[in-house]
Scaffold this motif. Structure first.
Motif, PDB file in Angstrom:
ATOM      1  N   VAL A 107      -6.100   1.481  19.887  1.00  0.00           N
ATOM      2  CA  VAL A 107      -4.815   1.020  19.375  1.00  0.00           C
ATOM      3  C   VAL A 107      -3.753   1.981  19.914  1.00  0.00           C
ATOM      4  CG1 VAL A 107      -3.410   0.539  17.331  1.00  0.00           C
ATOM      5  CG2 VAL A 107      -5.863   0.078  17.311  1.00  0.00           C
ATOM      6  N   TYR A 108      -2.582   1.436  20.176  1.00  0.00           N
ATOM      7  CA  TYR A 108      -1.530   2.235  20.803  1.00  0.00           C
ATOM      8  C   TYR A 108      -0.233   2.124  20.005  1.00  0.00           C
ATOM      9  CZ  TYR A 108      -4.859   1.486  24.590  1.00  0.00           C
ATOM     10  OH  TYR A 108      -6.003   1.401  25.340  1.00  0.00           O
ATOM     11  N   LEU A 109       0.587   3.152  20.142  1.00  0.00           N
ATOM     12  CA  LEU A 109       1.931   3.108  19.589  1.00  0.00           C
ATOM     13  C   LEU A 109       2.870   3.666  20.645  1.00  0.00           C
ATOM     14  CD1 LEU A 109       3.617   2.395  17.056  1.00  0.00           C
ATOM     15  CD2 LEU A 109       3.509   4.828  16.468  1.00  0.00           C
ATOM     16  N   GLN A 110       3.644   2.784  21.245  1.00  0.00           N
ATOM     17  CA  GLN A 110       4.646   3.193  22.209  1.00  0.00           C
ATOM     18  C   GLN A 110       5.932   3.502  21.469  1.00  0.00           C
ATOM     19  OE1 GLN A 110       4.446   3.730  25.565  1.00  0.00           O
ATOM     20  NE2 GLN A 110       6.567   4.435  25.446  1.00  0.00           N
ATOM     21  N   MET A 111       6.409   4.724  21.631  1.00  0.00           N
ATOM     22  CA  MET A 111       7.594   5.158  20.907  1.00  0.00           C
ATOM     23  C   MET A 111       8.698   5.470  21.911  1.00  0.00           C
ATOM     24  SD  MET A 111       5.873   7.583  17.989  1.00  0.00           S
ATOM     25  CE  MET A 111       5.510   8.882  19.151  1.00  0.00           C
ATOM     26  N   ASN A 112       9.756   4.722  21.839  1.00  0.00           N
ATOM     27  CA  ASN A 112      10.905   4.915  22.726  1.00  0.00           C
ATOM     28  C   ASN A 112      12.118   5.339  21.922  1.00  0.00           C
ATOM     29  OD1 ASN A 112       9.339   3.993  24.933  1.00  0.00           O
ATOM     30  ND2 ASN A 112       9.917   1.867  24.531  1.00  0.00           N
ATOM     31  N   SER A 113      13.101   5.862  22.617  1.00  0.00           N
ATOM     32  CA  SER A 113      14.360   6.261  21.982  1.00  0.00           C
ATOM     33  C   SER A 113      14.109   7.133  20.758  1.00  0.00           C
ATOM     34  CB  SER A 113      15.176   5.018  21.588  1.00  0.00           C
ATOM     35  OG  SER A 113      15.448   4.210  22.709  1.00  0.00           O
ATOM     36  N   LEU A 114      13.270   8.113  20.930  1.00  0.00           N
ATOM     37  CA  LEU A 114      12.906   8.975  19.799  1.00  0.00           C
ATOM     38  C   LEU A 114      14.130   9.712  19.266  1.00  0.00           C
ATOM     39  CD1 LEU A 114       9.467  10.137  21.093  1.00  0.00           C
ATOM     40  CD2 LEU A 114       9.876   9.057  18.880  1.00  0.00           C
ATOM     41  N   LYS A 115      14.158   9.826  17.952  1.00  0.00           N
ATOM     42  CA  LYS A 115      15.289  10.423  17.254  1.00  0.00           C
ATOM     43  C   LYS A 115      14.852  11.705  16.548  1.00  0.00           C
ATOM     44  CE  LYS A 115      17.420   5.926  16.259  1.00  0.00           C
ATOM     45  NZ  LYS A 115      17.924   5.033  15.176  1.00  0.00           N
ATOM     46  N   PRO A 116      15.810  12.524  16.181  1.00  0.00           N
ATOM     47  CA  PRO A 116      15.470  13.764  15.470  1.00  0.00           C
ATOM     48  C   PRO A 116      14.747  13.527  14.152  1.00  0.00           C
ATOM     49  CG  PRO A 116      17.694  13.888  16.344  1.00  0.00           C
ATOM     50  CD  PRO A 116      17.218  12.482  16.562  1.00  0.00           C
ATOM     51  N   GLU A 117      14.857  12.326  13.577  1.00  0.00           N
ATOM     52  CA  GLU A 117      14.166  12.038  12.310  1.00  0.00           C
ATOM     53  C   GLU A 117      12.745  11.527  12.503  1.00  0.00           C
ATOM     54  OE1 GLU A 117      17.094  10.787  13.306  1.00  0.00           O
ATOM     55  OE2 GLU A 117      17.305   8.650  12.787  1.00  0.00           O
ATOM     56  N   ASP A 118      12.304  11.381  13.757  1.00  0.00           N
ATOM     57  CA  ASP A 118      10.953  10.890  14.016  1.00  0.00           C
ATOM     58  C   ASP A 118       9.852  11.943  14.021  1.00  0.00           C
ATOM     59  OD1 ASP A 118      12.357   8.569  16.379  1.00  0.00           O
ATOM     60  OD2 ASP A 118      11.656   8.143  14.334  1.00  0.00           O
ATOM     61  N   PRO A 119      10.134  13.215  14.184  1.00  0.00           N
ATOM     62  CA  PRO A 119       9.052  14.202  14.233  1.00  0.00           C
ATOM     63  C   PRO A 119       8.184  14.196  12.989  1.00  0.00           C
ATOM     64  CG  PRO A 119      11.106  15.197  14.948  1.00  0.00           C
ATOM     65  CD  PRO A 119      11.425  13.828  14.419  1.00  0.00           C
ATOM     66  N   ALA A 120       6.892  14.263  13.223  1.00  0.00           N
ATOM     67  CA  ALA A 120       5.921  14.230  12.137  1.00  0.00           C
ATOM     68  C   ALA A 120       4.539  14.311  12.764  1.00  0.00           C
ATOM     69  CB  ALA A 120       6.064  12.944  11.316  1.00  0.00           C
ATOM     70  N   VAL A 121       3.555  14.415  11.906  1.00  0.00           N
ATOM     71  CA  VAL A 121       2.183  14.180  12.338  1.00  0.00           C
ATOM     72  C   VAL A 121       1.935  12.688  12.172  1.00  0.00           C
ATOM     73  CG1 VAL A 121      -0.246  14.663  11.965  1.00  0.00           C
ATOM     74  CG2 VAL A 121       1.450  16.475  11.653  1.00  0.00           C
ATOM     75  N   TYR A 122       1.490  12.059  13.236  1.00  0.00           N
ATOM     76  CA  TYR A 122       1.243  10.624  13.239  1.00  0.00           C
ATOM     77  C   TYR A 122      -0.254  10.361  13.108  1.00  0.00           C
ATOM     78  CZ  TYR A 122       6.049   9.463  14.435  1.00  0.00           C
ATOM     79  OH  TYR A 122       7.411   9.290  14.389  1.00  0.00           O
ATOM     80  N   TYR A 123      -0.576   9.465  12.197  1.00  0.00           N
ATOM     81  CA  TYR A 123      -1.966   9.120  11.905  1.00  0.00           C
ATOM     82  C   TYR A 123      -2.195   7.630  12.146  1.00  0.00           C
ATOM     83  CZ  TYR A 123      -1.763  13.428   9.112  1.00  0.00           C
ATOM     84  OH  TYR A 123      -1.594  14.722   8.673  1.00  0.00           O
ATOM     85  N   CYS A 124      -3.379   7.302  12.623  1.00  0.00           N
ATOM     86  CA  CYS A 124      -3.773   5.898  12.604  1.00  0.00           C
ATOM     87  C   CYS A 124      -4.797   5.716  11.486  1.00  0.00           C
ATOM     88  CB  CYS A 124      -4.330   5.440  13.940  1.00  0.00           C
ATOM     89  SG  CYS A 124      -5.805   6.291  14.529  1.00  0.00           S
ATOM     90  N   ALA A 125      -4.792   4.532  10.931  1.00  0.00           N
ATOM     91  CA  ALA A 125      -5.664   4.212   9.813  1.00  0.00           C
ATOM     92  C   ALA A 125      -6.175   2.791   9.975  1.00  0.00           C
ATOM     93  CB  ALA A 125      -4.906   4.357   8.492  1.00  0.00           C
ATOM     94  N   ALA A 126      -7.388   2.557   9.493  1.00  0.00           N
ATOM     95  CA  ALA A 126      -8.020   1.247   9.651  1.00  0.00           C
ATOM     96  C   ALA A 126      -8.472   0.705   8.302  1.00  0.00           C
ATOM     97  CB  ALA A 126      -9.225   1.348  10.584  1.00  0.00           C
ATOM     98  N   ARG A 127      -8.332  -0.600   8.138  1.00  0.00           N
ATOM     99  CA  ARG A 127      -8.862  -1.245   6.947  1.00  0.00           C
ATOM    100  C   ARG A 127      -9.492  -2.566   7.329  1.00  0.00           C
ATOM    101  NH1 ARG A 127      -3.602  -3.221   3.359  1.00  0.00           N
ATOM    102  NH2 ARG A 127      -3.006  -5.014   4.657  1.00  0.00           N
ATOM    103  N   PHE A 128     -10.559  -2.925   6.630  1.00  0.00           N
ATOM    104  CA  PHE A 128     -11.265  -4.166   6.929  1.00  0.00           C
ATOM    105  C   PHE A 128     -10.735  -5.318   6.094  1.00  0.00           C
ATOM    106  CE2 PHE A 128     -14.437  -6.506   8.967  1.00  0.00           C
ATOM    107  CZ  PHE A 128     -15.081  -7.315   8.058  1.00  0.00           C
ATOM    108  N   LEU A 129     -10.539  -5.076   4.825  1.00  0.00           N
ATOM    109  CA  LEU A 129     -10.026  -6.113   3.938  1.00  0.00           C
ATOM    110  C   LEU A 129      -8.753  -5.604   3.269  1.00  0.00           C
ATOM    111  CD1 LEU A 129     -13.333  -7.284   2.224  1.00  0.00           C
ATOM    112  CD2 LEU A 129     -12.051  -8.481   4.018  1.00  0.00           C
ATOM    113  N   SER A 130      -7.786  -6.458   3.153  1.00  0.00           N
ATOM    114  CA  SER A 130      -6.522  -6.039   2.556  1.00  0.00           C
ATOM    115  C   SER A 130      -6.515  -6.130   1.043  1.00  0.00           C
ATOM    116  CB  SER A 130      -5.378  -6.885   3.125  1.00  0.00           C
ATOM    117  OG  SER A 130      -5.435  -8.208   2.606  1.00  0.00           O
ATOM    118  N   TYR A 131      -7.306  -7.067   0.498  1.00  0.00           N
ATOM    119  CA  TYR A 131      -7.268  -7.321  -0.941  1.00  0.00           C
ATOM    120  C   TYR A 131      -5.834  -7.583  -1.404  1.00  0.00           C
ATOM    121  CZ  TYR A 131     -12.012  -5.458  -0.810  1.00  0.00           C
ATOM    122  OH  TYR A 131     -13.320  -5.228  -0.514  1.00  0.00           O
ATOM    123  N   GLY A 132      -5.038  -8.112  -0.531  1.00  0.00           N
ATOM    124  CA  GLY A 132      -3.665  -8.441  -0.884  1.00  0.00           C
ATOM    125  C   GLY A 132      -2.726  -7.265  -0.938  1.00  0.00           C
ATOM    126  N   ARG A 133      -3.199  -6.112  -0.572  1.00  0.00           N
ATOM    127  CA  ARG A 133      -2.346  -4.931  -0.660  1.00  0.00           C
ATOM    128  C   ARG A 133      -1.419  -4.850   0.548  1.00  0.00           C
ATOM    129  NH1 ARG A 133      -7.192  -0.771  -1.473  1.00  0.00           N
ATOM    130  NH2 ARG A 133      -7.942  -2.112   0.217  1.00  0.00           N
TER     131      ARG A 133
END
Length: 126
Positions: free
Chosen positions: A79-105
């Motif tokens: 999975v990819y995340l292309q980030m353009n036009s980065l701003k000073p408010e974007d810095p962070a640790v970025y995590y990917c997460a996976a789920r199989f069923l949403s259960y409506g959440r």
């Protein structure tokens, strides 16, 4: 058990771009929806972007719409995340997460995900 590993973080100037990757192993990503979250120092983890299991449905939080693009390649278990036009408010640790069923959440809820990566640091500085 699925393992997720993020990569591609780094330091860029405002207006720059970064491409993050999330590699899955142990379990095929087929059937799993993926989201990217981020957490800045002293702040709560927040949702950034979402892609459903087949890649046909994506969503973004308002602050990144038009700048970030999420995509996936199930054949490569990536999975990819292309980030353009980065701003000073974007810095962070970025995590990917996976789920199989949403259960409506809603996809923005961090506790709605089964697997998490360790994160990759994104810095935006002039």
């Amino acid at each position: 058990q699925m393992q997720l590993v993020e990569s591609g973080g780094g330091s860029v100037q405002p207006g720059g771009s970064l491409s993050l990757s999330c590699a899955a192993s142990g379990v095929s990503l087929n059937g799993y929806a993926i989201a990217w979250f981020r957490q800045a120092p002293g702040k709560e983890r927040e949702a950034v972007s979402y892609i459903n299991s087949r890649g046909g449905n994506t969503d973004y939080v308002e602050s990144v719409k038009g700048r970030f693009t999420i995509s996936r390649d199930n054949d490569k278990n990536m999975v990819y995340l292309q980030m353009n036009s980065l701003k000073p408010e974007d810095p962070a640790v970025y995590y990917c997460a996976a789920r199989f069923l949403s259960y409506g959440r809603p996809w923005t809820l961090s506790h709605a995900y089964d697997y998490w990566g360790q994160g990759t640091q994104v810095t935006v500085s002039s």
